[in-house]
Motif scaffolding. Structure first.
Motif, PDB file in Angstrom:
ATOM      1  N   GLN A 105      -8.154  -1.058   1.279  1.00 53.00           N
ATOM      2  CA  GLN A 105      -6.829  -0.678   1.755  1.00 53.00           C
ATOM      3  C   GLN A 105      -6.665  -0.987   3.245  1.00 53.00           C
ATOM      4  O   GLN A 105      -5.645  -1.555   3.660  1.00 53.00           O
ATOM      5  CB  GLN A 105      -6.584   0.814   1.510  1.00 53.00           C
ATOM      6  N   GLN A 108       0.805  -1.223   0.000  1.00 51.92           N
ATOM      7  CA  GLN A 108       0.000   0.000   0.000  1.00 51.92           C
ATOM      8  C   GLN A 108       0.838   1.273   0.000  1.00 51.92           C
ATOM      9  O   GLN A 108       0.300   2.362   0.229  1.00 51.92           O
ATOM     10  CB  GLN A 108      -0.952   0.003   1.208  1.00 51.92           C
ATOM     11  N   VAL A 118      -6.682   6.800  -2.206  1.00 50.11           N
ATOM     12  CA  VAL A 118      -7.943   6.096  -2.460  1.00 50.11           C
ATOM     13  C   VAL A 118      -9.013   7.154  -2.710  1.00 50.11           C
ATOM     14  O   VAL A 118      -8.901   8.281  -2.220  1.00 50.11           O
ATOM     15  CB  VAL A 118      -8.353   5.192  -1.283  1.00 50.11           C
TER      16      VAL A 118
END
Length: 452
Positions: free
Chosen positions: A204, A185, A195
């Motif tokens: 996530q 991530q 995001v």
């Protein structure tokens, strides 16, 4: 070295009633006999004759913040022609604000004090604060254009410059960089991948949780903490475009559909999968500090404790997955408690002191607060501060409490929100039930005349 006085906390209470600021109304509002003790504590700080180069300064900063403020004052006093500053440190919370109000009403006001910006609208109508002289600040190099627009707007109350913000301290997202890297991530810039939707964000956080020892991607504590509950709600309600107005004598103005949507979204973040459903502030902090979770929602002031724990972390504004990002915040601000006959030379020295602190507030940034004085944030030296420089854009998204005499940091407004909403987060009450109970309580307060 500056002289320093410490006063213990007095009784928790509200400001004085309208119809004239006097000791009787202040004592009645502050709880009678307990407030008498507070007045006794104030007796040494005020109207007694002092030289113009002796500044009495009250603040509520303790721990690392108190140490940093002391260092800044030492730096100011080491400059040519500086006045001597005598700080008085009082306990944070309602007792501090009560004592400050009583000091102003009783002719014992300090020359300068620190308040939270969101508390100031409750003081302005009562004449408890004096205006700052923008022209005089300009002589010392501080101008309106040196502050972000959102902060400047908060400094202006009823068309008057009643406070000078030192910082903003927003509610933000911390994340464990090692866990984020293991979860895939982190981007090529070493920052958390962006995001843009609730679905992406959930994926996530679940990915972070899959790599975290606790199994949780997010730590957030709410049990017994009305302020933290309000910070979380305000963040997502504002992302959705929600607003709140608190007209005195009227009723709370809000968008019910957006409020319920924000509450329901928060519940998805503490569902036992993304985050623990029953954390208080301490357990949430501990979970992240020990490397147990992937991310944490909290105030920027936790930077020092996480550094001390050695947890690898970075920070950013909470993603705007429901709309435009929002950063619930308050500001430590300098105010001029009302004095009927202020000494002009001492007032000038106070303006000089505050200008010095603003210009040197990169020291203040070490504790996590975002300096309100923009030239400091724009300086290349600030870009070297990590993670502070990574969430400096929060200044573009600041959201303060709606103005009212009962709102602001450590206020009853936050306490009542926590009292009425805690069962909702614990899934023992429906969102609308908790929200309506909170609204009813606030409407009761709005129906009463302001104590100011």
């Amino acid at each position: 070295m500056d002289r320093m006085t410490h006063l213990s906390a007095g009784p928790s209470a509200g400001p004085p009633r309208s119809g004239g600021i006097d000791r009787r109304s202040l004592l009645r509002g502050a709880g009678g006999l307990g407030a008498l003790g507070a007045l006794g504590a104030l007796a040494g700080c005020g109207a007694a004759a002092r030289p113009a180069d002796d500044i009495a300064f009250w603040h509520l900063l303790s721990g690392p913040d108190g140490v940093t403020m002391s260092e800044l004052l030492d730096g100011y006093m080491a400059t040519d022609g500086a006045a001597t500053v005598t700080p008085t440190v009082l306990a944070w919370g309602s007792p501090y604000y009560t004592k400050l109000a009583m000091a102003s009403a009783g002719g014992r006001a300090p020359d300068v004090a620190v308040m939270h910006a969101a508390r100031i609208p409750g003081y302005a109508p009562g004449g408890l604060l004096d205006e700052w002289d923008l022209d005089l600040l300009g002589e010392f190099g501080v101008r309106q254009e040196d502050f972000p627009e959102l902060i400047w707007d908060k400094m202006m109350v009823e068309g008057k410059l009643l406070d000078i913000a030192l910082d903003s301290h927003p509610f933000v997202m911390y994340y464990n960089t090692e866990i984020a890297e293991a979860a895939g991530q982190l981007g090529t810039d070493g920052l958390l991948l962006p995001v843009s939707s609730p679905e992406e964000y959930r994926e996530q956080l679940l990915a972070l949780g899959a790599q975290a020892p606790s199994g949780f991607g997010l730590s957030w504590g709410y049990l017994g903490d009305g302020s933290n509950q309000w910070r979380m709600f305000c963040t997502y309600y504002t992302q959705l475009g929600g607003t709140i107005e608190l007209p005195e004598g009227g009723t709370m103005q809000y968008q019910e559909e957006l409020a319920i949507q924000a509450i329901e979204y928060i519940l998805t973040l503490i569902d036992g999968e993304v985050g623990n459903s029953s954390h208080d502030g301490g357990t949430a902090i501990s979970e992240f500090a020990t490397g147990g979770s992937g991310a944490f929602y909290g105030g920027v002031w936790e930077i020092g404790s996480y550094r001390n724990e050695g947890v690898p972390f970075d920070m950013q504004v909470i993603p705007g997955v429901l709309g435009r990002p929002a950063a619930y915040a308050d500001s430590h601000s300098f105010v001029l408690p009302h004095q009927s006959s202020p000494n002009e030379e001492r007032r000038r020295n106070v303006h000089a002191m505050v200008a010095y602190i603003l210009k040197n507030s990169i020291q203040w940034a070490n504790a996590g607060h975002i300096p309100a004085y923009s030239p400091v944030v724009q300086d290349p030296a600030y870009a070297d501060l990590v993670p502070q420089s990574h969430y400096a854009d929060a200044s573009d998204y600041l959201v303060y409490d709606p103005p009212a005499w009962f709102t602001g940091s450590g206020s009853d407004f936050h306490t009542y929100f926590g009292n009425d909403m805690q069962n909702v987060w614990a899934r023992r009450a429906e969102p609308l039930e908790g929200w309506n109970a909170f609204v009813a309580r606030i409407n009761d307060l709005l129906a009463k005349p302001s104590p100011m």
